[in-house]
Scaffold this motif. Structure first.
Motif, PDB file in Angstrom:
ATOM      1  N   UNK A   1       8.907  12.042   6.069  1.00  0.00           N
ATOM      2  CA  UNK A   1       8.045  10.884   5.842  1.00  0.00           C
ATOM      3  C   UNK A   1       8.566  10.086   4.673  1.00  0.00           C
ATOM      4  N   UNK A   2       7.648   9.588   3.846  1.00  0.00           N
ATOM      5  CA  UNK A   2       8.036   8.756   2.715  1.00  0.00           C
ATOM      6  C   UNK A   2       7.557   9.367   1.405  1.00  0.00           C
ATOM      7  N   UNK A   3       8.442   9.373   0.406  1.00  0.00           N
ATOM      8  CA  UNK A   3       8.124   9.801  -0.952  1.00  0.00           C
ATOM      9  C   UNK A   3       7.614   8.572  -1.687  1.00  0.00           C
ATOM     10  N   UNK A   4       6.443   8.672  -2.302  1.00  0.00           N
ATOM     11  CA  UNK A   4       5.832   7.539  -2.992  1.00  0.00           C
ATOM     12  C   UNK A   4       5.991   7.724  -4.493  1.00  0.00           C
ATOM     13  N   UNK A   5       6.703   6.786  -5.105  1.00  0.00           N
ATOM     14  CA  UNK A   5       6.932   6.824  -6.539  1.00  0.00           C
ATOM     15  C   UNK A   5       7.028   5.393  -7.054  1.00  0.00           C
ATOM     16  N   UNK A   6       6.735   5.190  -8.319  1.00  0.00           N
ATOM     17  CA  UNK A   6       6.862   3.865  -8.910  1.00  0.00           C
ATOM     18  C   UNK A   6       8.300   3.572  -9.314  1.00  0.00           C
ATOM     19  N   UNK A   7       9.094   4.596  -9.427  1.00  0.00           N
ATOM     20  CA  UNK A   7      10.498   4.432  -9.809  1.00  0.00           C
ATOM     21  C   UNK A   7      11.233   3.606  -8.756  1.00  0.00           C
ATOM     22  N   UNK A   8      11.876   2.543  -9.184  1.00  0.00           N
ATOM     23  CA  UNK A   8      12.645   1.626  -8.321  1.00  0.00           C
ATOM     24  C   UNK A   8      11.787   0.908  -7.281  1.00  0.00           C
ATOM     25  N   UNK A   9      10.472   0.834  -7.498  1.00  0.00           N
ATOM     26  CA  UNK A   9       9.577   0.149  -6.565  1.00  0.00           C
ATOM     27  C   UNK A   9       9.719  -1.363  -6.692  1.00  0.00           C
ATOM     28  N   UNK A  10       9.376  -2.080  -5.622  1.00  0.00           N
ATOM     29  CA  UNK A  10       9.295  -3.534  -5.641  1.00  0.00           C
ATOM     30  C   UNK A  10       8.082  -3.892  -6.498  1.00  0.00           C
ATOM     31  N   UNK A  11       8.319  -4.383  -7.693  1.00  0.00           N
ATOM     32  CA  UNK A  11       7.251  -4.608  -8.666  1.00  0.00           C
ATOM     33  C   UNK A  11       7.232  -6.070  -9.092  1.00  0.00           C
ATOM     34  N   UNK A  12       6.012  -6.631  -9.189  1.00  0.00           N
ATOM     35  CA  UNK A  12       5.881  -7.986  -9.704  1.00  0.00           C
ATOM     36  C   UNK A  12       4.478  -8.164 -10.288  1.00  0.00           C
ATOM     37  N   UNK A  13       4.340  -9.193 -11.113  1.00  0.00           N
ATOM     38  CA  UNK A  13       3.064  -9.488 -11.779  1.00  0.00           C
ATOM     39  C   UNK A  13       2.154 -10.281 -10.843  1.00  0.00           C
ATOM     40  N   UNK A  14       0.846  -9.959 -10.912  1.00  0.00           N
ATOM     41  CA  UNK A  14      -0.180 -10.713 -10.193  1.00  0.00           C
ATOM     42  C   UNK A  14      -1.365 -10.927 -11.140  1.00  0.00           C
ATOM     43  N   UNK A  15      -2.389 -11.607 -10.665  1.00  0.00           N
ATOM     44  CA  UNK A  15      -3.617 -11.846 -11.445  1.00  0.00           C
ATOM     45  C   UNK A  15      -3.314 -12.491 -12.800  1.00  0.00           C
ATOM     46  N   UNK A  16      -2.533 -13.562 -12.752  1.00  0.00           N
ATOM     47  CA  UNK A  16      -2.210 -14.279 -13.984  1.00  0.00           C
ATOM     48  C   UNK A  16      -1.362 -13.467 -14.935  1.00  0.00           C
ATOM     49  N   UNK A  73      -1.665  -7.849 -14.235  1.00  0.00           N
ATOM     50  CA  UNK A  73      -1.575  -6.655 -13.391  1.00  0.00           C
ATOM     51  C   UNK A  73      -0.165  -6.521 -12.834  1.00  0.00           C
ATOM     52  N   UNK A  74       0.350  -5.298 -12.869  1.00  0.00           N
ATOM     53  CA  UNK A  74       1.628  -5.001 -12.217  1.00  0.00           C
ATOM     54  C   UNK A  74       1.338  -4.505 -10.814  1.00  0.00           C
ATOM     55  N   UNK A  75       1.920  -5.145  -9.814  1.00  0.00           N
ATOM     56  CA  UNK A  75       1.771  -4.697  -8.430  1.00  0.00           C
ATOM     57  C   UNK A  75       3.056  -3.976  -8.025  1.00  0.00           C
ATOM     58  N   UNK A  76       2.897  -2.748  -7.575  1.00  0.00           N
ATOM     59  CA  UNK A  76       3.994  -1.963  -7.015  1.00  0.00           C
ATOM     60  C   UNK A  76       3.809  -2.070  -5.506  1.00  0.00           C
ATOM     61  N   UNK A  77       4.588  -2.910  -4.876  1.00  0.00           N
ATOM     62  CA  UNK A  77       4.314  -3.429  -3.543  1.00  0.00           C
ATOM     63  C   UNK A  77       4.887  -2.562  -2.426  1.00  0.00           C
ATOM     64  N   UNK A  78       4.072  -2.335  -1.396  1.00  0.00           N
ATOM     65  CA  UNK A  78       4.496  -1.696  -0.146  1.00  0.00           C
ATOM     66  C   UNK A  78       5.241  -0.385  -0.397  1.00  0.00           C
ATOM     67  N   UNK A  79       4.597   0.534  -1.092  1.00  0.00           N
ATOM     68  CA  UNK A  79       5.220   1.821  -1.422  1.00  0.00           C
ATOM     69  C   UNK A  79       5.393   2.721  -0.205  1.00  0.00           C
ATOM     70  N   UNK A  80       4.552   2.540   0.795  1.00  0.00           N
ATOM     71  CA  UNK A  80       4.614   3.360   2.001  1.00  0.00           C
ATOM     72  C   UNK A  80       3.852   2.635   3.103  1.00  0.00           C
ATOM     73  N   UNK A  81       4.189   2.950   4.335  1.00  0.00           N
ATOM     74  CA  UNK A  81       3.412   2.398   5.448  1.00  0.00           C
ATOM     75  C   UNK A  81       2.719   3.539   6.176  1.00  0.00           C
ATOM     76  N   UNK A  82       1.582   3.223   6.777  1.00  0.00           N
ATOM     77  CA  UNK A  82       0.779   4.232   7.453  1.00  0.00           C
ATOM     78  C   UNK A  82       0.724   3.885   8.941  1.00  0.00           C
ATOM     79  N   UNK A  83       1.026   4.864   9.781  1.00  0.00           N
ATOM     80  CA  UNK A  83       1.100   4.699  11.230  1.00  0.00           C
ATOM     81  C   UNK A  83      -0.125   5.355  11.858  1.00  0.00           C
ATOM     82  N   UNK A  84      -1.138   4.552  12.239  1.00  0.00           N
ATOM     83  CA  UNK A  84      -2.394   5.130  12.727  1.00  0.00           C
ATOM     84  C   UNK A  84      -2.906   4.520  14.025  1.00  0.00           C
ATOM     85  N   UNK A  85      -2.191   3.588  14.633  1.00  0.00           N
ATOM     86  CA  UNK A  85      -2.751   2.801  15.730  1.00  0.00           C
ATOM     87  C   UNK A  85      -2.640   3.444  17.115  1.00  0.00           C
ATOM     88  N   UNK A  86      -1.969   4.590  17.238  1.00  0.00           N
ATOM     89  CA  UNK A  86      -1.816   5.230  18.549  1.00  0.00           C
ATOM     90  C   UNK A  86      -3.182   5.527  19.167  1.00  0.00           C
TER      91      UNK A  86
END
Length: 170
Positions: A18-33, A36-49
Protein backbone atom coordinates in the motif's frame (compact mmCIF):
# COMPACT_ATOMS: atom_id res chain seq x y z
CA UNK A 1 8.04 -21.30 16.90
CA UNK A 2 8.83 -18.96 14.01
CA UNK A 3 10.19 -15.46 14.63
CA UNK A 4 9.42 -12.61 12.24
CA UNK A 5 12.14 -10.00 11.85
CA UNK A 6 11.21 -6.32 11.65
CA UNK A 7 11.78 -4.48 8.36
CA UNK A 8 12.49 -0.73 8.27
CA UNK A 9 9.31 1.19 7.42
CA UNK A 10 9.78 3.43 4.38
CA UNK A 11 8.19 4.10 0.97
CA UNK A 12 10.27 1.49 -0.84
CA UNK A 13 9.81 -1.37 1.66
CA UNK A 14 6.05 -0.80 2.05
CA UNK A 15 5.03 -0.10 -1.58
CA UNK A 16 3.91 -3.67 -2.38
CA UNK A 17 1.41 -3.51 0.55
CA UNK A 18 0.00 0.00 0.00
CA UNK A 19 1.19 3.50 0.80
CA UNK A 20 3.47 4.73 3.59
CA UNK A 21 2.19 8.06 4.93
CA UNK A 22 4.83 10.50 6.13
CA UNK A 23 5.37 14.25 6.04
CA UNK A 24 8.94 13.76 4.85
CA UNK A 25 9.24 14.86 1.19
CA UNK A 26 5.47 15.51 1.03
CA UNK A 27 3.90 18.00 -1.38
CA UNK A 28 3.62 20.90 1.07
CA UNK A 29 2.30 24.43 0.66
CA UNK A 30 0.78 27.25 2.72
CA UNK A 31 -2.98 27.82 2.91
CA UNK A 32 -5.36 29.96 5.01
CA UNK A 33 -3.41 33.16 4.48
CA UNK A 34 -0.13 31.42 5.29
CA UNK A 35 -1.18 30.26 8.76
CA UNK A 36 -1.47 26.57 7.88
CA UNK A 37 0.88 24.08 6.24
CA UNK A 38 -0.97 21.66 3.97
CA UNK A 39 0.69 18.31 3.32
CA UNK A 40 -1.25 17.47 0.18
CA UNK A 41 -2.53 14.11 -1.09
CA UNK A 42 -0.46 11.88 1.20
CA UNK A 43 -2.44 8.78 0.25
CA UNK A 44 -5.49 7.78 -1.74
CA UNK A 45 -8.28 5.55 -0.50
CA UNK A 46 -9.95 2.97 -2.78
CA UNK A 47 -13.49 2.30 -1.51
CA UNK A 48 -15.93 2.52 -4.43
CA UNK A 49 -16.13 -1.19 -5.40
CA UNK A 50 -19.68 -2.63 -5.32
CA UNK A 51 -21.31 0.63 -4.23
CA UNK A 52 -19.00 1.39 -1.31
CA UNK A 53 -18.31 4.83 0.08
CA UNK A 54 -15.48 6.33 2.07
CA UNK A 55 -15.96 6.80 5.82
CA UNK A 56 -13.79 8.22 8.61
CA UNK A 57 -13.70 6.48 12.01
CA UNK A 58 -11.60 6.62 15.15
CA UNK A 59 -10.00 3.50 16.63
CA UNK A 60 -8.46 3.27 20.11
CA UNK A 61 -5.78 0.59 20.17
CA UNK A 62 -5.04 -0.99 23.53
CA UNK A 63 -1.39 -1.37 24.53
CA UNK A 64 0.58 -4.47 23.57
CA UNK A 65 4.25 -5.19 24.12
CA UNK A 66 6.99 -6.99 22.22
CA UNK A 67 7.46 -9.88 21.92
CA UNK A 68 4.01 -10.15 20.29
CA UNK A 69 2.40 -13.40 19.15
CA UNK A 70 0.25 -13.28 16.00
CA UNK A 71 -3.19 -14.89 16.21
CA UNK A 72 -5.10 -13.74 13.12
CA UNK A 73 -4.68 -11.89 9.82
CA UNK A 74 -7.42 -10.05 7.97
CA UNK A 75 -7.96 -8.34 4.64
CA UNK A 76 -10.52 -6.07 3.03
CA UNK A 77 -11.12 -7.25 -0.55
CA UNK A 78 -13.46 -4.38 -1.49
CA UNK A 79 -11.45 -1.39 -0.28
CA UNK A 80 -8.22 -0.01 1.08
CA UNK A 81 -7.84 1.01 4.74
CA UNK A 82 -5.82 3.95 6.11
CA UNK A 83 -4.44 4.30 9.66
CA UNK A 84 -3.15 7.69 10.89
CA UNK A 85 -2.13 8.07 14.55
CA UNK A 86 -3.85 10.93 16.36
CA UNK A 87 -1.60 11.39 19.36
CA UNK A 88 1.87 10.78 18.01
CA UNK A 89 4.92 11.63 20.01
CA UNK A 90 8.52 10.71 19.51
CA UNK A 91 8.19 7.40 21.36
CA UNK A 92 4.71 6.32 20.22
CA UNK A 93 4.86 3.13 18.15
CA UNK A 94 2.56 0.65 16.51
CA UNK A 95 3.23 -2.65 14.83
CA UNK A 96 2.33 -3.37 11.20
CA UNK A 97 2.26 -6.99 9.99
CA UNK A 98 1.33 -7.62 6.35
CA UNK A 99 1.29 -10.27 3.64
CA UNK A 100 0.56 -9.90 -0.09
CA UNK A 101 -3.04 -9.90 -1.31
CA UNK A 102 -2.24 -12.87 -3.57
CA UNK A 103 -1.86 -15.23 -0.59
CA UNK A 104 -4.75 -17.71 -0.54
CA UNK A 105 -4.38 -19.60 2.76
CA UNK A 106 -2.67 -19.59 6.16
CA UNK A 107 0.48 -21.31 4.90
CA UNK A 108 0.99 -18.73 2.13
CA UNK A 109 0.24 -15.82 4.47
CA UNK A 110 2.69 -17.11 7.11
CA UNK A 111 5.39 -17.73 4.50
CA UNK A 112 5.13 -14.14 3.18
CA UNK A 113 4.75 -12.05 6.35
CA UNK A 114 6.58 -8.75 6.72
CA UNK A 115 6.59 -6.71 9.95
CA UNK A 116 7.27 -2.99 10.43
CA UNK A 117 7.20 -0.58 13.37
CA UNK A 118 5.65 2.84 12.70
CA UNK A 119 6.66 5.72 14.95
CA UNK A 120 5.28 9.17 15.64
CA UNK A 121 3.14 10.53 12.82
CA UNK A 122 3.82 7.72 10.34
CA UNK A 123 0.67 6.23 8.84
CA UNK A 124 -0.16 3.56 6.28
CA UNK A 125 -2.81 2.75 3.72
CA UNK A 126 -3.25 -0.98 3.21
CA UNK A 127 -4.04 -1.63 -0.44
CA UNK A 128 -7.26 -3.44 -1.30
CA UNK A 129 -6.95 -7.13 -0.37
CA UNK A 130 -3.59 -6.91 1.46
CA UNK A 131 -3.47 -9.22 4.48
CA UNK A 132 -2.72 -7.37 7.72
CA UNK A 133 -2.93 -7.97 11.43
CA UNK A 134 -5.58 -5.97 13.30
CA UNK A 135 -4.32 -2.81 15.02
CA UNK A 136 -1.36 -3.38 17.38
CA UNK A 137 -0.51 -0.29 19.47
CA UNK A 138 2.79 -0.78 21.23
CA UNK A 139 3.63 0.25 24.79
CA UNK A 140 0.60 2.52 25.40
CA UNK A 141 -2.96 3.19 24.23
CA UNK A 142 -3.03 5.02 20.90
CA UNK A 143 -5.86 6.64 18.95
CA UNK A 144 -6.10 6.52 15.15
CA UNK A 145 -8.13 8.11 12.40
CA UNK A 146 -9.16 5.24 10.13
CA UNK A 147 -10.41 5.85 6.61
CA UNK A 148 -12.04 2.87 4.97
CA UNK A 149 -15.08 1.50 3.15
CA UNK A 150 -18.72 1.27 4.15
CA UNK A 151 -21.11 -0.52 1.83
CA UNK A 152 -22.65 -3.78 0.71
CA UNK A 153 -20.71 -7.03 0.39
CA UNK A 154 -18.29 -8.95 2.57
CA UNK A 155 -15.30 -6.66 3.08
CA UNK A 156 -13.46 -8.56 5.81
CA UNK A 157 -11.80 -11.95 5.42
CA UNK A 158 -9.91 -13.48 8.36
CA UNK A 159 -7.38 -16.28 8.63
CA UNK A 160 -6.53 -17.65 12.09
CA UNK A 161 -2.82 -18.19 12.64
CA UNK A 162 -2.51 -21.67 14.15
CA UNK A 163 1.29 -21.93 14.18
CA UNK A 164 3.26 -20.04 16.83
CA UNK A 165 4.57 -16.81 15.30
CA UNK A 166 6.33 -14.18 17.40
CA UNK A 167 7.66 -10.72 16.65
CA UNK A 168 10.52 -9.76 18.97
CA UNK A 169 12.07 -6.46 19.96
CA UNK A 170 14.31 -5.03 17.25
Amino acid sequence: MKTIQLTPLNQENFKSFGEFITLENANQFKINGGSTDRFHALSSVDTEANGGRTIVSMFRGQAFHLPFELKVMERHPLGSQTFIPLNPNAGQRYLIVVAPAECKNEVEVVDHLTAFIAQGFEGVTYAKGVWHHPLISLDEVNDFIVIDRLGPGNNCDEIPITSRLVINNP
